[in-house]
Design a protein around this motif. Sequence first.
Motif: not given
Length: 320
Positions: A246, A251-256, A275-277
């Motif tokens: 991150s 990048q946002d840690e919440a997106d990993i 990535k989560k998405d």
Amino acid sequence: RGGVGSRAELRLRCVASTRRRGYPYRPEAVSFARRSGMRPIPFLMSLIAAPVVLALNAAWTDLVPQASASRLTAAQTARSVLAVAAAGTICHTCESGILARAVPCVADARGCPMFVLNGDGEVVQRLLAADTTTFFASAAPTDAHSGTGVSLIGSVENVQIDDIDKDQLKTMSARTGYSVDHLSTREWLRVTPGRVHVRNAIYNSEDWVQPDEYAEAQPNMIGEEAAKLLLKLNAKHTSDLVRFASVYGSQDEADIAACTLLSVDHLGFDIGVQKKDASSDDGLDVIRIAFKVPPQTLEEATSAFTKLFQEAFAKQQGWM
């Protein structure tokens, strides 16, 4: 002295606000703002926001810039796979079809696989007489170059027992189950490559390597110990790897969703970021990170990662 908008009042606001947020107070920046005629409150907000950007873009103590990150050459990767390969497949074409046999092996100083072949002497004679023989080896899932395959295409020759050192005999004994004394009486064979093909599973690339380049290439200096480091970090430091990815990638840690250490060598390491998405077809984003000072032992490599994890936490908190 005193009063709204005065120098003393602005300084007090900056000190209080920045320290509440965990950022260092910069008196030289406040002085610059006053000289530049900036309004106190807008400047204060920019001063508060600045450390976050600086933390993400600041240079790393033990890493080279990403644009300059180097990795092993195809020849070095091939040598690294053979250096730790416990077994391979020897095959060649004969009148009855294709002869293929899995054999435990050990590499010599030039990366040529050496082995003993169980079975009748006719098979050995066929290999020695064959114009072309292929030896294939691949890195185990737990090795530093997981899934990478190497094909050595060349000829088979006999190896004199005096050309095999004690460490190679001990390694072969552990891989075959035969005693060192027994192996000393066996007929040893070696594949000398005329061409070398490498398929890098991490970067999904293929290369042909000249035999001289292959023989002279330096394999991964921590190759034999890298498997232990990969297992340890991927099993016990998943959150540290995600935080590092991150901060390093801004990048946002919440997106990993996940971060995996794919490979590590003396020049650097590769991480795979999910990535989560991202869909299942997208795979991992592979990022190469290079060390400033190459670690030469497992202890040095472990220490390097410990420092990186600590630095990533400090940058995330805005302390660096």
